[in-house]
Every structure is written in C-alpha cells, then in structure tokens.
Motif scaffolding. Sequence first.
Motif, short mmCIF file in Angstrom:
data_model
loop_
_atom_site.label_atom_id
_atom_site.label_comp_id
_atom_site.label_asym_id
_atom_site.label_seq_id
_atom_site.Cartn_x
_atom_site.Cartn_y
_atom_site.Cartn_z
N SER A 191 -7.90 -0.34 3.92
CA SER A 191 -8.63 -0.28 2.66
C SER A 191 -7.69 -0.64 1.50
O SER A 191 -6.49 -0.35 1.54
N LYS A 214 0.81 -1.22 0.00
CA LYS A 214 0.00 0.00 0.00
C LYS A 214 0.84 1.26 0.00
O LYS A 214 0.32 2.35 -0.18
N ASN A 263 -6.34 0.16 -1.39
CA ASN A 263 -5.95 1.19 -2.36
C ASN A 263 -4.52 1.58 -2.04
O ASN A 263 -4.04 1.30 -0.93
N GLU A 317 -15.70 3.75 4.74
CA GLU A 317 -15.08 2.90 5.77
C GLU A 317 -15.86 2.98 7.09
O GLU A 317 -16.60 3.93 7.33
N SER A 322 -10.60 4.95 -1.47
CA SER A 322 -10.71 3.52 -1.14
C SER A 322 -11.42 2.79 -2.27
O SER A 322 -12.30 3.34 -2.93
MG MG Z 1 -7.87 3.76 4.08
#
Ligand code: MG
Length: 342
Positions: free
Chosen positions: A139, A53, A141, A176, A147
């Motif tokens: 998340s 990430k 992404n 989220e 996200s």
């Molecule tokens: Mg996030």
Amino acid sequence: MDTRIINFYEDGFKDCVNEIRENGVVVFPTETVYGIGGNALSPQAINKIFEVKNRERDNPLIVHVCDYDISKYVKNVSEDSKKLIDKFWPGPLTIIFEKSSIIPYETTGGRESVGLRMPNNEIALKLIKESGCPIAAPSANISGRPSGTNSKRCFEDLKGKVKFIIDGCESKIGLESTVISMINDEPIILRPGYVTLQDIQKVLPRVKMYERVNEKILDENPISPGMKYKHYAPKGKMVIVKGNMENIRSYVKQEIINHKKVGVLCFKENYKFYREISEELNLVVVGSKSDLNEIGKNLFESIRRFDDLNCDFIISECLNEDFSTAIMNRLLKAASFNVITF
Ligand code: MG
Ligand code: TXA
C-alpha cells in the motif's frame, strides 16, 4: 526529487511505464487501495520500495499480475487455487503460493512463498501490461500509517520520495485485499478483506479464517509477517468503545477534559448523539451502519481526517457483522487493540 501527479489519459503515463522498466517505483491506483509498485523480479526496484516506505524487510510484498498464466511465478497451481482465480480475479483476493526461483527473496521477505493478485483496475492492469513485468506493490503509505485511497493522501506521505503518482480517483473498495494462503492442505485466510470468508466458502467449503486475525500478535515469526507490525495509526491516540451508550457519553465528556482536541469516528446513525454531548467534539462520519461498503471505502480517509484536525485523542465506534471482520481488523490495528467496553 519532484513528485508529479499524472493523469492516466495524458502523456505522463508513458513516463510511468518507463520508470518501472528502469527499476524505479510508481504509485498507482487499484480498486482496494493505492500501491507503490516496482518490477517484482528486480531486487533493485524492490529495495527502493522498502526504502521509500520505511518498511521492515521481512514483510513480503504482493505481486500484481495482469495475466491468468502465473505458472512462471509459482511452483504449482492446485485445482482449488484455480477455482479461486476463476471466481475472484481480477479482484481483491491475494493468493499465496510456493514461489518459483524467478521471484527474488527480496520480494518475499526471504520466504519460499509469494502472494499474487490481479487487480480490478484499468490503470493498474495497463501499467503491468505495458511495463512487461509483474509489479510488486505494498500500500502507498509510509509504514504504520493508514493506507492511501486517493492520490492526495499518497502525495502527503510520499512527496519528494517518488517521481510519479498516477491519479485514479478514490479507490472503490478502500480496504486492502483479502489474503488467503494455499500453501498447506488447509486453505486459510490470513487477512480479512472485501472478499469474505462466506464468499470463499461458496467455492472452497474447507476454508478457514486464521483464528487470531483480530488479535494483537507479538510473535517473532507469525504466519504472515504483516500481523506483527503497527498499522493504520493516526497521529493521535485512538481507542474503540462499545457497550452502554450512557456510559460512553460520560466517558467522552471526561476525555474532552483530559485532552486538547478529541475526535470521534462515528456512524451516521449516531452523529446526533455525539453532537449533543459537546459542540467541541470533532466528529467524522465514516458512513451508515447499514452500508458496510460505504464504511470500508471511507475508513482510511476518515482516520486521516483526524490528523488534518490535529486531534490528540480519537474515540471510535465499532461493528460486528460479516464484511465488518475486515473493517474491524483495520480499526483494531489503528487503535493498537485498545478496546474499552462499557
Ligand atoms: Mg499496507
Ligand atoms: O489490496 C492490497 O492488497 C494492496 C494493493 C496495493 O494491492 N496491497 C497491500 O499490500 O495491502 P501490503 O504490503 O500493504 O500488505 C500485504 C500483506 C502483508 O500483511 C504481508 O505480510 C502479507 O500481505 N503477505 C504478502 N506476501 C505474503 C506471504 N508470502 N506470506 C504471508 N503473508 C504475506
């Protein structure tokens, strides 16, 4: 590395379970947004998540469970926390507890606390259960981007970086989870979400919203590390507008001249207003003002649409009601808190 999109109902799911068991990472759907998950008890798996990430190491991960018995992972579950669990799990509420020693510091960004959540999604729950471990997942992404709320967007960000993305259609909620800290005497919401302050007040009347959730936070050591980092940004510059519609019209006209390609994130009710300003505007309708759930569900996907359209400047409308605290929280961050009042 090849990235496979897996259909939950076909054979590939077993490979995903094995990947988690072998300290790898898997992208999976939840009812809020997609997560990129690994064994929450394995520093090796956790390191992979941070690497893939490109996430700051001090930003803790949420640990996803499929069982109500969380005593192994936390020091103590107060009566108030039990009430929250009874009312909101499985669902979009992450509860922060004092962590037990079994949870590595890699997972918690060096903190003594850990956020737990039981997702309300069949695929997520089965993945946790069959893997035999709690799954830490931020998340899905690249850090700083909106996200991912479907497998296509996760693929866009993470192709070549993960082996498996489990497809589970569009995330039902699209924003989220609400994050609430129960580690001090006063329960406090650190991130607004689908579960609102008012929803939680019905169970815990004392609960408060952290007063700075919708402010730009520059502190070195904020109450929740996620607050200080850039979030949800489209590639173009984004601003939020509010106030007098006639003045907004003049502003939009001017910005069409100032930029190559201007986008507007608007509500269904105002589509015509913007369309009439110019045929050149790239309009993305996020939903109807009368249906906040629809707006929440479409928000990140809509922000990503401006990248598809190559917009270098994006103007967004705004909201001010209840669940809209969560929607506005994401929008303000996407726009780096640039709000223009007319
Ligand atoms: Mg996030
Ligand atoms: O809905 C969700 O919560 C999704 C899905 C995948 O479950 N996950 C998610 O994770 O949004 P992430 O990493 O993008 O956001 C977690 C947020 C961050 O802002 C982080 O700083 C905060 O929760 N957080 C996690 N553990 C914390 C802790 N122990 N203390 C304070 N804040 C914490």
